[in-house]
Scaffold this motif. Structure first.
Motif, short mmCIF file in Angstrom:
data_model
loop_
_atom_site.label_atom_id
_atom_site.label_comp_id
_atom_site.label_asym_id
_atom_site.label_seq_id
_atom_site.Cartn_x
_atom_site.Cartn_y
_atom_site.Cartn_z
N LEU A 237 0.65 -0.94 0.05
CA LEU A 237 -0.12 0.23 0.21
C LEU A 237 0.91 1.13 -0.06
CD1 LEU A 237 -2.71 -1.09 2.33
CD2 LEU A 237 -2.90 -0.75 -0.32
N LEU A 238 2.56 0.86 0.59
CA LEU A 238 2.53 2.34 0.57
C LEU A 238 3.62 3.27 -0.38
CD1 LEU A 238 4.61 2.45 4.29
CD2 LEU A 238 3.28 3.86 3.42
N SER A 241 0.52 4.15 -2.66
CA SER A 241 0.73 5.44 -2.11
C SER A 241 1.49 6.65 -3.38
CB SER A 241 1.06 5.63 -1.10
OG SER A 241 0.55 7.19 -0.96
N TRP A 245 0.49 9.58 -6.14
CA TRP A 245 1.30 10.56 -5.85
C TRP A 245 2.03 11.05 -6.99
CZ3 TRP A 245 0.51 14.55 -2.19
CH2 TRP A 245 1.28 15.06 -2.46
N ARG A 250 -3.91 12.75 -5.28
CA ARG A 250 -4.51 13.13 -4.11
C ARG A 250 -5.05 12.16 -3.42
NH1 ARG A 250 -0.29 14.79 -6.02
NH2 ARG A 250 0.76 16.89 -6.76
N TYR A 252 -6.09 9.20 -3.72
CA TYR A 252 -6.06 7.97 -3.89
C TYR A 252 -4.76 8.27 -3.18
CZ TYR A 252 -9.57 7.17 -7.53
OH TYR A 252 -10.41 7.03 -7.91
N CYS A 253 -3.81 8.91 -3.18
CA CYS A 253 -2.46 8.82 -2.22
C CYS A 253 -2.86 8.47 -0.79
CB CYS A 253 -1.97 9.77 -2.89
SG CYS A 253 -1.00 9.35 -1.14
N LEU A 254 -4.04 9.63 -0.37
CA LEU A 254 -4.03 9.66 0.58
C LEU A 254 -4.92 8.47 1.21
CD1 LEU A 254 -5.02 10.93 3.39
CD2 LEU A 254 -6.90 12.55 2.15
N THR A 256 -4.95 5.21 0.18
CA THR A 256 -3.80 3.68 0.23
C THR A 256 -2.95 4.43 1.80
OG1 THR A 256 -2.82 5.55 -1.25
CG2 THR A 256 -4.10 3.62 -2.38
N ALA A 257 -2.42 5.84 2.07
CA ALA A 257 -1.60 5.88 3.05
C ALA A 257 -2.52 5.57 4.03
CB ALA A 257 -0.95 7.52 2.70
#
Length: 289
Positions: A237-238, A241, A245, A250, A252-254, A256-257
């Motif tokens: 997941l990281l 992310s 990014w 943004r 989807y990045c949030l 997954t983070a």
């Protein structure tokens, strides 16, 4: 007497000239190479349009296959995950509390035949679910990658499938450990109180019986596997992310983070339990877990 000659032999009479089979060089077509290529391309296009045997039609069909095949495969695999194990591994686990009490009072490490049968059934049940959850997770990831409109939904379902996969891998590695939560609701209150008292006494004095040693080993193995698999999930997941990014997604990045952070919390909790399993096992037997 007058002589008559055939008409075609009379002087001055000639037969009509036949058209020559060889074209006059001066009347040859002046079409250039580029025009001939365009004409050939147009001719090929007309042939494909007339016969329908060109490469265009199969390509359109190939593009449409994943749009139907992937969702259908996801639905079928999800249904099989819940319906196939009871059909392939019939039977319940209602006899586990009684079989466990017999095993506990025996003072031996090896399972009794009845308890071993339940443990084997639990192993096969989780094995079937693992074999279904792996392709289900792959299909959901493919759906999230291919269809942008449903990427959020497919990604959420993929996380659920990953959690189910982790849970069932734990059941394959530690089938007896996954049956221990059935003791608290399945035992009668006097039996549960007596079992808890004996477990506390053995853990407090350090004299652990063979049955309790098996319980501790299975309990630790169960949490260790969960910590490792959740750590792998957090790493994936990281990485995802970071990838989204860089593509400036943004939102989807949030998401997954945050999912990676939740997985890391689960890792920390299971590592803590592995380091000190006694309180967790007591809570499990009490039904507080």
């Amino acid at each position: 007497m007058t002589w008559r000659f055939p008409r075609d032999t009379v002087v001055g009479m000639t037969t009509p000239a036949q058209p020559s089979q060889f074209p006059d060089p001066r009347k040859r077509s002046r079409t250039g190479p580029g025009e001939r290529e365009l004409a050939g391309t147009a001719s090929d296009a007309r042939e494909r349009a007339g016969t329908g045997s060109g490469t265009g039609a199969p390509r359109r069909r190939a593009v449409g296959l994943p749009a139907v095949g992937l969702p259908a495969a996801a639905v079928l695999l999800a249904a099989a995950f819940f319906l196939a194990p009871p059909l392939l591994v019939p039977g319940g686990f209602g006899d586990f509390p009684h079989g466990f009490l017999t095993y506990w009072s025996s003072g031996r490490r090896a399972f009794s035949p009845g308890l071993q049968h339940l443990v084997d059934r639990q192993f096969h049940d989780h094995l079937v679910r693992v074999l279904i959850a792996v392709p289900l997770l792959a299909v959901l990831v493919a759906l999230a990658k291919r269809f942008r409109r449903f990427r959020l939904l497919s990604g959420a379902l993929a996380l659920v499938a990953a959690a189910l996969l982790i849970e069932n891998v734990q059941g394959v590695v530690s089938p007896f450990g996954t049956l221990l939560p059935l003791l608290a609701p399945g035992l009668a209150k006097p039996d549960r109180v007596a079992l808890l008292a004996q477990v506390r006494d053995q853990l407090g004095h350090g004299q652990v019986s063979p049955a309790l040693r098996v319980m501790l080993d299975e309990y630790v193995r169960w949490h260790m596997v969960k910590a490792v698999l959740c750590g792998l999930l957090a790493g994936a997941l990281l990485g995802l992310s970071v990838a989204v990014w860089r593509r400036r997604h943004r939102w989807y990045c949030l998401l997954t983070a945050l999912s990676a952070a939740a997985a890391l919390v689960v890792v920390a909790a299971n590592v803590t339990t592995v380091a000190d399993p006694d309180p967790g096992l007591l809570s499990l037997l009490q039904g507080d877990w």
